[in-house]
Design a protein around this motif. Structure first.
Motif, PDB file in Angstrom:
ATOM      1  N   HIS A 136     -13.589  -8.237   3.039  1.00 51.81           N
ATOM      2  CA  HIS A 136     -12.881  -7.671   1.707  1.00 51.81           C
ATOM      3  C   HIS A 136     -13.871  -7.337   1.011  1.00 51.81           C
ATOM      4  O   HIS A 136     -14.103  -8.049  -0.115  1.00 51.81           O
ATOM      5  CB  HIS A 136     -11.775  -8.686   1.372  1.00 51.81           C
ATOM      6  CG  HIS A 136     -10.731  -9.019   2.031  1.00 51.81           C
ATOM      7  ND1 HIS A 136     -10.800 -10.053   2.959  1.00 51.81           N
ATOM      8  CD2 HIS A 136      -9.519  -8.402   2.417  1.00 51.81           C
ATOM      9  CE1 HIS A 136      -9.641 -10.267   3.911  1.00 51.81           C
ATOM     10  NE2 HIS A 136      -9.000  -9.286   3.519  1.00 51.81           N
TER      11      HIS A 136
ATOM     12  N   ARG B  28     -10.520   5.552   2.126  1.00 54.78           N
ATOM     13  CA  ARG B  28      -9.186   4.651   2.021  1.00 54.78           C
ATOM     14  C   ARG B  28      -9.203   3.579   3.130  1.00 54.78           C
ATOM     15  O   ARG B  28      -8.498   2.638   2.623  1.00 54.78           O
ATOM     16  CB  ARG B  28      -8.060   5.687   2.704  1.00 54.78           C
ATOM     17  CG  ARG B  28      -7.902   7.045   1.740  1.00 54.78           C
ATOM     18  CD  ARG B  28      -6.908   7.870   2.310  1.00 54.78           C
ATOM     19  NE  ARG B  28      -6.691   9.044   1.536  1.00 54.78           N
ATOM     20  CZ  ARG B  28      -5.651   9.775   1.428  1.00 54.78           C
ATOM     21  NH1 ARG B  28      -4.711   9.643   2.383  1.00 54.78           N
ATOM     22  NH2 ARG B  28      -5.471  10.674   0.412  1.00 54.78           N
ATOM     23  N   ALA B  29      -9.987   3.321   3.875  1.00 55.95           N
ATOM     24  CA  ALA B  29     -10.016   2.101   4.640  1.00 55.95           C
ATOM     25  C   ALA B  29     -10.411   0.940   3.883  1.00 55.95           C
ATOM     26  O   ALA B  29      -9.907  -0.135   4.328  1.00 55.95           O
ATOM     27  CB  ALA B  29     -10.911   2.277   5.933  1.00 55.95           C
ATOM     28  N   ALA B  30     -11.113   1.038   2.677  1.00 52.31           N
ATOM     29  CA  ALA B  30     -11.422  -0.209   2.146  1.00 52.31           C
ATOM     30  C   ALA B  30     -10.735  -0.298   0.612  1.00 52.31           C
ATOM     31  O   ALA B  30     -10.961  -1.131  -0.072  1.00 52.31           O
ATOM     32  CB  ALA B  30     -12.980  -0.226   1.663  1.00 52.31           C
ATOM     33  N   SER B  31      -9.586   0.431   0.614  1.00 47.90           N
ATOM     34  CA  SER B  31      -8.893   0.369  -0.637  1.00 47.90           C
ATOM     35  C   SER B  31      -7.546  -0.575  -0.589  1.00 47.90           C
ATOM     36  O   SER B  31      -6.651   0.231  -0.172  1.00 47.90           O
ATOM     37  CB  SER B  31      -8.590   1.514  -1.129  1.00 47.90           C
ATOM     38  OG  SER B  31      -9.858   2.364  -1.621  1.00 47.90           O
ATOM     39  N   SER B  32      -7.673  -1.759  -0.596  1.00 45.30           N
ATOM     40  CA  SER B  32      -6.206  -2.749  -0.414  1.00 45.30           C
ATOM     41  C   SER B  32      -6.328  -3.679  -1.321  1.00 45.30           C
ATOM     42  O   SER B  32      -7.227  -3.726  -2.189  1.00 45.30           O
ATOM     43  CB  SER B  32      -6.587  -3.135   1.055  1.00 45.30           C
ATOM     44  OG  SER B  32      -6.874  -2.174   2.074  1.00 45.30           O
TER      45      SER B  32
ATOM     46  N   SER C   4      -5.549  -7.886  -1.605  1.00 43.59           N
ATOM     47  CA  SER C   4      -5.398  -9.145  -1.014  1.00 43.59           C
ATOM     48  C   SER C   4      -4.580 -10.198  -1.751  1.00 43.59           C
ATOM     49  O   SER C   4      -4.824 -10.063  -3.071  1.00 43.59           O
ATOM     50  CB  SER C   4      -6.518  -9.682  -0.410  1.00 43.59           C
ATOM     51  OG  SER C   4      -7.250  -8.683   0.703  1.00 43.59           O
TER      52      SER C   4
ATOM     53  N   THR D  46      -2.331  -8.941   3.068  1.00 40.10           N
ATOM     54  CA  THR D  46      -3.096  -7.957   2.636  1.00 40.10           C
ATOM     55  C   THR D  46      -2.275  -6.530   2.819  1.00 40.10           C
ATOM     56  O   THR D  46      -1.663  -6.444   3.805  1.00 40.10           O
ATOM     57  CB  THR D  46      -4.468  -7.496   3.565  1.00 40.10           C
ATOM     58  OG1 THR D  46      -5.379  -8.570   3.256  1.00 40.10           O
ATOM     59  CG2 THR D  46      -5.063  -6.567   2.974  1.00 40.10           C
TER      60      THR D  46
ATOM     61  N   ASP E 288      -2.662  -2.873   3.034  1.00 41.52           N
ATOM     62  CA  ASP E 288      -3.956  -2.376   3.564  1.00 41.52           C
ATOM     63  C   ASP E 288      -3.800  -0.771   2.986  1.00 41.52           C
ATOM     64  O   ASP E 288      -2.733  -0.022   3.264  1.00 41.52           O
ATOM     65  CB  ASP E 288      -4.001  -2.170   5.136  1.00 41.52           C
ATOM     66  CG  ASP E 288      -5.101  -1.311   5.643  1.00 41.52           C
ATOM     67  OD1 ASP E 288      -4.887  -0.307   6.035  1.00 41.52           O
ATOM     68  OD2 ASP E 288      -6.309  -2.084   5.752  1.00 41.52           O
TER      69      ASP E 288
ATOM     70  N   GLY F 149      -5.612   1.975   4.061  1.00 40.27           N
ATOM     71  CA  GLY F 149      -5.342   2.867   5.104  1.00 40.27           C
ATOM     72  C   GLY F 149      -3.958   2.947   5.732  1.00 40.27           C
ATOM     73  O   GLY F 149      -3.522   4.128   6.131  1.00 40.27           O
ATOM     74  N   THR F 150      -3.027   2.020   5.922  1.00 40.60           N
ATOM     75  CA  THR F 150      -1.979   1.802   6.454  1.00 40.60           C
ATOM     76  C   THR F 150      -0.822   2.615   5.579  1.00 40.60           C
ATOM     77  O   THR F 150      -0.205   3.439   6.097  1.00 40.60           O
ATOM     78  CB  THR F 150      -1.397   0.349   6.708  1.00 40.60           C
ATOM     79  OG1 THR F 150      -2.203  -0.068   7.558  1.00 40.60           O
ATOM     80  CG2 THR F 150       0.019   0.387   7.335  1.00 40.60           C
ATOM     81  N   HIS F 151      -1.196   2.541   4.469  1.00 36.44           N
ATOM     82  CA  HIS F 151      -0.064   3.064   3.503  1.00 36.44           C
ATOM     83  C   HIS F 151      -0.743   4.300   2.721  1.00 36.44           C
ATOM     84  O   HIS F 151      -0.089   4.769   1.808  1.00 36.44           O
ATOM     85  CB  HIS F 151       0.171   2.088   2.092  1.00 36.44           C
ATOM     86  CG  HIS F 151       1.137   0.890   2.481  1.00 36.44           C
ATOM     87  ND1 HIS F 151       2.074   0.796   2.852  1.00 36.44           N
ATOM     88  CD2 HIS F 151       0.566  -0.496   3.027  1.00 36.44           C
ATOM     89  CE1 HIS F 151       2.549  -0.417   3.269  1.00 36.44           C
ATOM     90  NE2 HIS F 151       1.620  -1.073   3.273  1.00 36.44           N
TER      91      HIS F 151
END
Length: 201
Positions: free
Chosen positions: A20, A44-48, A50, A64, A66, A68-70
């Motif tokens: 993270h 976006r992949a690193a914007s999460s 936790s 988490t 995520d 990217g998922t959302h």
């Protein structure tokens, strides 16, 4: 991350976040520490988000949200309700303030519409009845009814642009940090953005 003693400014302990990278925002409620992270404003992949449980002897990861998922980009700010059941997030996109259940980590609602402007800051009133959101452009500050999501107040900053993470409630007033010409910072007090609490019977 590091936990720092506010009296001595000494580091009490360090918290590693493997997998993270680049933590940028924190919010604490009860035994849970929420961390917003992301190394790139457009990644976006690193914007999460936790969530970690923090009983002794060491924090343990809980889950988490995520980005990217959302389909969310950079985390700008987040706030927690006083009972710790909901976290509200300000991501660059999708241009709204989302509400998440802190147990299931599922999205339960949102404030604001798509394509208004980039969300940049959040605050929640002391009684959890109103949520304030700041944006980069267009209407700078909007206050929403926390239960219905309806806007109850909005204002454009008269001088300067809203600073990321620069919102705070104090009673019925809202404070907003603005950046003006020459990078000068201004603290604006916006009075009576929420109704005064009813007197005790």
């Amino acid at each position: 991350m590091a936990e720092i003693d506010p009296c001595t400014f000494s580091i009490k302990r360090r918290i590693d976040l493997p997998g993270h990278p680049c933590p940028i925002s924190l919010a604490l409620t009860g035994e849970r520490l929420w961390v917003g992270y992301g190394c790139s404003a457009r990644s976006r992949a690193a914007s999460s988000l936790s969530t970690w449980r923090r009983p002794p002897p060491a924090p343990t990861p809980r889950g988490t949200i995520d980005g990217g998922t959302h389909d969310h980009s950079e985390v700008r700010d987040l706030v927690l309700t006083s009972d710790g059941t909901r976290v509200i997030s300000a991501f660059d996109t999708p241009y709204r303030f989302d509400t998440w259940d802190t147990t299931t980590l599922s999205r339960t609602g949102h404030y604001g519409r798509h394509h208004e402007a980039f969300p940049t800051g959040l605050a929640i009133s002391p009684d959890d009845t109103h949520v304030a959101g700041g944006r980069d452009g267009n209407t700078d500050v909007t206050v929403y009814d926390a239960a219905t999501g309806a806007p109850v107040f909005s204002e454009d900053a008269p001088a300067g642009r809203f600073v990321t993470g620069g919102l705070a409630f104090s009673g019925t007033s809202l404070y907003a940090l603005l950046r003006g010409a020459g990078d000068r910072l201004r603290l604006r007090r916006i009075e009576d953005v929420t109704p005064a609490p009813a007197p005790p019977a």
